[in-house]
Motif scaffolding. Structure first.
Motif, PDB file in Angstrom:
ATOM      1  N   GLN A  40      -4.023   3.382   9.158  1.00 58.49           N
ATOM      2  CA  GLN A  40      -4.021   4.817   8.890  1.00 58.49           C
ATOM      3  C   GLN A  40      -2.606   5.331   8.692  1.00 58.49           C
ATOM      4  O   GLN A  40      -1.691   4.997   9.440  1.00 58.49           O
ATOM      5  CB  GLN A  40      -4.669   5.606  10.028  1.00 58.49           C
ATOM      6  N   LEU A  52      -4.735   8.782   4.847  1.00 59.57           N
ATOM      7  CA  LEU A  52      -5.296   7.622   4.158  1.00 59.57           C
ATOM      8  C   LEU A  52      -5.656   6.586   5.213  1.00 59.57           C
ATOM      9  O   LEU A  52      -4.803   6.184   6.008  1.00 59.57           O
ATOM     10  CB  LEU A  52      -4.286   7.026   3.174  1.00 59.57           C
ATOM     11  N   THR A  54      -7.479   2.841   5.380  1.00 54.65           N
ATOM     12  CA  THR A  54      -7.975   1.752   4.539  1.00 54.65           C
ATOM     13  C   THR A  54      -9.382   1.337   4.936  1.00 54.65           C
ATOM     14  O   THR A  54      -9.733   1.322   6.121  1.00 54.65           O
ATOM     15  CB  THR A  54      -7.065   0.512   4.633  1.00 54.65           C
ATOM     16  N   PHE A  95     -10.522   3.679   0.376  1.00 50.60           N
ATOM     17  CA  PHE A  95     -10.223   4.283   1.663  1.00 50.60           C
ATOM     18  C   PHE A  95     -11.491   4.822   2.313  1.00 50.60           C
ATOM     19  O   PHE A  95     -12.374   5.323   1.630  1.00 50.60           O
ATOM     20  CB  PHE A  95      -9.236   5.446   1.493  1.00 50.60           C
ATOM     21  N   GLU A  98      -9.595   9.813   2.657  1.00 50.21           N
ATOM     22  CA  GLU A  98      -8.614   9.956   1.582  1.00 50.21           C
ATOM     23  C   GLU A  98      -8.342  11.442   1.363  1.00 50.21           C
ATOM     24  O   GLU A  98      -9.128  12.143   0.744  1.00 50.21           O
ATOM     25  CB  GLU A  98      -9.183   9.308   0.316  1.00 50.21           C
TER      26      GLU A  98
END
Length: 190
Positions: A40, A52, A54, A95, A98
């Motif tokens: 993050q 963001l 992942t 993501f 996002e």
């Protein structure tokens, strides 16, 4: 840009922080491996303006990861073309969360009044692992290919290149960790 090798997998059940600016007070910027395995990146003023997370998970404690983050909020509508995350030379586009900043929202990294400690969180969520070649660049949003390249003989292997010529700007730094007497020395020359 930084290279990291985690020594503990995410099975520890805790977040492991790369950085947390401003001593834990708002505003802040935080970057960390989540307890569930994602990474993050978050920028927060009075509210979270950039986030963001992942979808990709990072569970391998034997692997080195090269992480690059670029932040440019000058476009009228910042998006994945202006605020980017790269892992091992590849831009992350998938993501689980996002959120991009509004135009001209200032990042909490490379801000004169904000400290940018490495491996820090104001509680017990310390990072467990190794770092190599950390570079923070102020005033430029550089992509991963400015810091590494794919090996010509094994094109799936991402490797470092000489980055000593990159201008880190007024508030950037370059940590090579080459002086055993003073590992955190900034060798950027500024």
């Amino acid at each position: 840009s930084f290279w990291a090798k985690r020594t503990l997998p995410n099975s520890t059940g805790t977040n492991q922080f790369y950085s947390y600016t401003n001593g834990g007070s708002s505003p802040y910027n935080q970057m960390y491996w989540q307890s569930g395995g994602g990474f993050q990146w978050q920028n927060h003023d009075t509210t979270t303006n950039t986030s963001l997370i992942t979808s990709q998970l990072f569970h391998d404690p034997s692997a080195w990861y090269h992480m690059v983050f670029t932040y440019d909020s000058t476009p009228a509508t910042p998006s994945s073309t202006s605020v980017k995350m790269f892992v091992n030379g590849v831009q992350v586009t998938d993501f689980s969360d996002e959120t991009y900043p509004a135009q001209n929202v200032v990042s909490q990294v490379c801000k004169p009044s904000v400290n940018f400690p490495i491996c820090y969180y104001p509680s017990t969520a310390w990072y467990s692992g190794h770092y190599a070649e950390i570079m923070v660049v102020d005033g430029q949003a550089l992509d991963a290919d400015q810091f590494g390249e794919f090996n010509s003989d094994s094109p799936t292997i991402w490797q470092p290149i000489d980055i000593s010529g990159i201008d880190v700007g007024n508030l950037g730094c370059y940590l090579e960790f080459k002086d055993s007497a003073s590992l955190g020395t900034d060798t950027s020359g500024i």
